[in-house]
Design an enzyme around this catalytic site. Structure first.
Site, mmCIF file in Angstrom:
data_model
loop_
_atom_site.group_PDB
_atom_site.id
_atom_site.type_symbol
_atom_site.label_atom_id
_atom_site.label_comp_id
_atom_site.label_asym_id
_atom_site.label_seq_id
_atom_site.Cartn_x
_atom_site.Cartn_y
_atom_site.Cartn_z
ATOM 1 N N HIS A 335 0.812 -1.219 0.000
ATOM 2 C CA HIS A 335 0.000 0.000 0.000
ATOM 3 C C HIS A 335 0.849 1.274 0.000
ATOM 4 C CE1 HIS A 335 1.243 -0.772 4.034
ATOM 5 N NE2 HIS A 335 0.927 0.464 4.384
ATOM 6 N N ASP A 336 2.178 1.155 0.132
ATOM 7 C CA ASP A 336 3.060 2.333 0.117
ATOM 8 C C ASP A 336 3.868 2.429 -1.172
ATOM 9 O OD1 ASP A 336 2.361 2.988 2.749
ATOM 10 O OD2 ASP A 336 4.004 1.806 3.591
#
Ligand code: NOJ
Length: 569
Positions: A335-336
Site C-alpha cells: 500500500h506504500d
C-alpha cells in the site's frame, strides 16, 4: 533448516480494507465487504490475509494513526463484524494477521490527550510520548518528519515540543517508559485471545530513540535532517522486542513480520533471528528502493526507472545471507509502493500480462514468504488518470506537494504530478477492480479515491473467466509452493555469468531431490542465451505457450524442474 514453521510454506494476501469492497454504500471498503470476498481470496489459494489497520482512527494516514487499539473504526464496521470475519476465515482455512502500529499513536488517542492535558509535566501519561524543551527557542533537534517538514510540534500550553516521525497527528510513543510497553503488550494479548494469527509490525525498527536525540545528517536541499539513520535500530530495540516476544509472541503460534526501514542484512538477522527470540521475518525495502536521487528535494519521488542489476544484486544478497540462518519476506508491492507491473514490469497492453506473470514467477520461486498485494493478481496498474493534485488523498503525497511545489517552489506542478503518477501511495490504494459495473463493482457510491478507469479491461471477473489469466498463474504458483519442498528449503544460486546480464535474471533452487531453474527476461527485448538445461528437465510453468529453448522473448519466464542428480545434456 530448523523444524519447519507453518508460515514458511504460506502465501499472504494483503487486503487494504478501505479499497477492497464496500458493502454499505458509503464509497469506503469495510469488513463485511471483505467477508463477501473471502471466497475469491480462497480461490486464489493463499493461506493468510494481512489486514491493513482497521482500528478506530481519525484516518489522517490511512489508519496508521490509531486512537483506540481495541476498537474497530466504525467506517469499517463493528467488533462483531471483525469476529465474524475471523471465524469465517478460520472456517475456510485462512489465517488473519493484523497491523500493529505502535511506534506512534493518533493524537486523538486517550493517552496523548491525557499527555497533553496537564500543565504538570509529571502527570502519569506525559511520559507516554517524547516531549522535550525548546533549544534556543526552536525545535530540540533538526529531525525532519518522514512526510517532510519538522518532526517536532510545539505545544503552547506546556511550552514543550513533542516528537512525531510521521505526521504531527501521529505522536511517537515513548518505549523507554515500561508502562507504555506493558500497555502495548496487554493490548496484543487481548487480540491474541480473540484468536488472530499474528501481526505485521509497522516501522518497528524505529521504536527505540537514540540517547540524547542527536541531530541527523542533512541531505540535499532539505533544511531538516533525515532521522532515518539515527532512529533506526536504536539502542534498546532488541531488548524491547525480546521483551515483547517473552510476554506475548512466544505464547502463540503466530507469524510476525516487522516492517523495517534502511535495514542491512546483518542488522536484519538480529530481528529475524532463527532462534525465535524476536520476529519471524522482516519487510526490508532495498530491492524496491532503488529510485534515483534520494537527495533531491522531492526525495524518492522522481522519474527514475529501476535497473535489473540493482534489483538482482539486492535479491541475491538477501537470499544468500538468510539461507539456513533466518527467514525473509518476498514482495514487489504494497500500500506504500507503486503497482508492481507499472514500476518493475511494463503496463503497455502487449506486455502487461506477460510482465505481471514474469514478476510473479521470479518472486514466488525465491526462498521466503511471498506477499501478494490486492489486485497484483490481476495485474492492476498505477492510475494514469490522476492529473490534478485534487484527485490525491494520501497525506505523504499532499504534504510533499505542498512543501516542494507550493511553498518552496523547488519543482513545477507538472513535474511533481508526473512523479506522483509513478510514486504516490494512492496508486496502489485505488479501489479493487472486481468487474465492469460502475466503480468496478467496488461500491455503488462515489469511492473515497477514484477508480482506475482501466477496470473495464482489468478486473477480477474477466480474470476468473480466462484460464490464461494472471490470477490463475498466481494460483498455480501458490499450489506449487504448497507441493514442492524445494521452493521452501532449496538453496538459491544465481547462474554463473548472470551478475552483469542487463536482460535476464536466472537462478536455481536446489535440494537433494529436485532442482528448479528459473529464467526471467526483465525487458521487452528478445535475447538469446544457452543455459545448458539438462535433458531430463521438464517445464514446470511458463508465460508463453511454447518453448524456444535458447530464444528468450519479451518478459518471458520459464521454470524448469529436474532431478538434482540428472546429468547435463
Ligand atoms: C509504514 C506504513 O506502511 C505507512 O503506510 C505509514 O504511513 C507509516 N508506516 C507510518 O505509520
Amino acid at each position: 533448516m530448523q523444524t519447519e514453521k507453518w508460515w514458511q510454506k504460506a502465501v499472504v494476501y494483503q487486503v487494504y480494507p478501505k479499497s477492497f469492497q464496500d458493502s454499505n454504500h458509503d464509497g469506503i471498503g469495510d469488513i463485511r465487504g471483505i467477508i463477501q470476498r473471502l471466497d475469491y481470496i480462497k480461490t486464489l489459494g493463499v493461506d493468510v490475509i494481512w489486514l491493513n489497520p482497521i482500528y478506530k482512527s481519525p484516518d489522517i494516514d490511512g489508519g496508521y494513526d490509531i486512537s483506540d487499539y481495541q476498537n474497530i473504526n466504525p467506517t469499517f464496521g463493528s467488533m462483531a463484524d471483525f469476529d465474524e470475519l475471523l471465524s469465517k476465515a478460520h472456517a475456510m482455512g485462512l489465517k488473519i494477521i493484523m497491523d500493529l502500529v505502535v511506534n506512534h499513536s493518533s493524537f486523538q488517542h486517550d493517552w496523548f490527550q491525557k499527555s497533553l492535558a496537564s500543565s504538570e509535566l509529571d502527570n502519569d501519561y506525559r511520559d507516554y510520548y517524547v516531549w522535550r524543551d525548546p533549544v534556543d527557542g526552536h525545535e530540540p533537534n533538526n529531525w525532519g518528519s518522514f512526510f517532510s517538514g519538522p518532526a517536532w510540534t510545539y505545544d503552547e500550553k506546556s511550552g514543550q515540543y513533542y516528537l512525531h516521525l510521521f505526521a504531527k497527528e501521529q505522536p511517537d510513543l515513548n518505549w523507554d517508559n515500561p508502562k507504555v510497553r506493558h500497555s502495548i503488550f496487554d493490548m496484543m494479548n487481548w487480540w491474541a485471545a480473540k484468536g488472530i494469527d499474528g501481526f505485521r509490525m509497522d516501522v518497528i525498527s524505529l521504536i527505540s530513540k537514540p540517547d540524547g536525540l542527536p541531530d541527523a545528517p542533512i541531505t540535499g536541499d532539505s533544511i531538516f535532517g533525515n532521522p532515518g539513520p539515527v532512529v533506526s535500530n536504536g539502542p534498546h530495540v532488541h531488548q524491547y522486542i525480546r521483551e515483547m516476544n517473552n510476554k506475548v509472541l512466544s505464547k502463540h503460534d503466530w507469524m510476525t513480520v516487522g516492517e523495517t526501514t534502511g535495514m542491512n542484512v546483518n542488522d536484519a538477522k538480529k530481528y529475524a533471528n532463527i532462534d525465535g527470540s524476536e520476529l519471524d521475518m522482516l519487510f526490508q525495502f532495498e530491492h524496491v528502493g532503488y529510485d534515483g536521487d534520494t537527495n533531491a528535494a522531492q526525495g524518492h519521488f522522481s522519474g527514475y526507472t529501476p535497473k535489473l542489476k540493482d534489483i538482482r544484486d539486492s535479491i541475491v544478497k538477501w537470499q544468500t545471507a538468510f539461507d539456513g540462518t533466518g527467514w525473509t519476506s518476498l514482495y514487489w508491492s504494497n500500500h506504500d509502493q507503486p503497482r508492481a507491473v507499472s514500476w518493475f514490469g511494463n503496463k503497455a497492453p502487449e506486455y502487461r500480462e506477460l510482465s505481471a506473470k514474469m514478476l510473479a514467477a521470479l518472486l514466488h520461486f525465491l526462498q521466503g514468504t511471498p506477499y501478494i498485494y490486492q489486485g497484483e493478481e490481476l495485474g492492476m496498474t498505477n492510475n494514469d488518470a490522476f492529473q490534478s493534485i485534487t484527485q490525491y488523498r494520501d497525506v505523504e503525497t499532499l504534504t510533499l506537494y505542498r512543501q516542494t511545489v507550493e511553498q518552496k517552489k523547488l519543482t513545477s506542478s507538472k513535474e511533481m504530478l508526473d512523479y506522483l503518477r509513478i510514486h504516490s501511495r494512492d496508486n496502489t490504494r485505488t479501489p479493487m477492480q472486481w468487474d465492469t459495473s460502475s466503480n468496478a463493482g467496488f461500491s455503488d457510491s462515489t469511492p473515497w479515491l477514484e477508480t482506475n478507469p482501466n477496470y473495464q479491461a482489468i478486473n477480477a471477473k474477466a480474470a476468473l473467466d480466462n484460464p490464461d489469466s494472471i490470477f490463475y498463474f498466481y494460483q498455480k504458483l501458490i499450489k506449487l509452493r504448497h507441493q514442492l519442498p524445494v521452493i521452501t528449503d532449496g538453496t538459491f544460486k544465481l547462474l554463473p555469468d548472470n551478475e552483469q546480464d542487463d536482460h535476464i535474471f536466472a537462478y536455481t533452487r536446489t535440494n537433494s531431490e529436485t532442482t528448479l531453474l528459473i529464467i526471467a527476461n526483465f525487458t521487452s527485448d528478445t535475447v538469446t542465451r544457452d543455459y545448458d538445461v539438462p535433458k531430463a528437465a521438464q517445464l514446470l510453468i511458463q508465460n508463453y505457450t511454447d518453448d524456444q529453448e535458447t530464444t528468450i522473448r519479451p518478459y518471458e519466464v520459464k521454470v524448469y524442474q529436474y532431478p538434482t542428480k540428472s546429468l547435463k545434456k
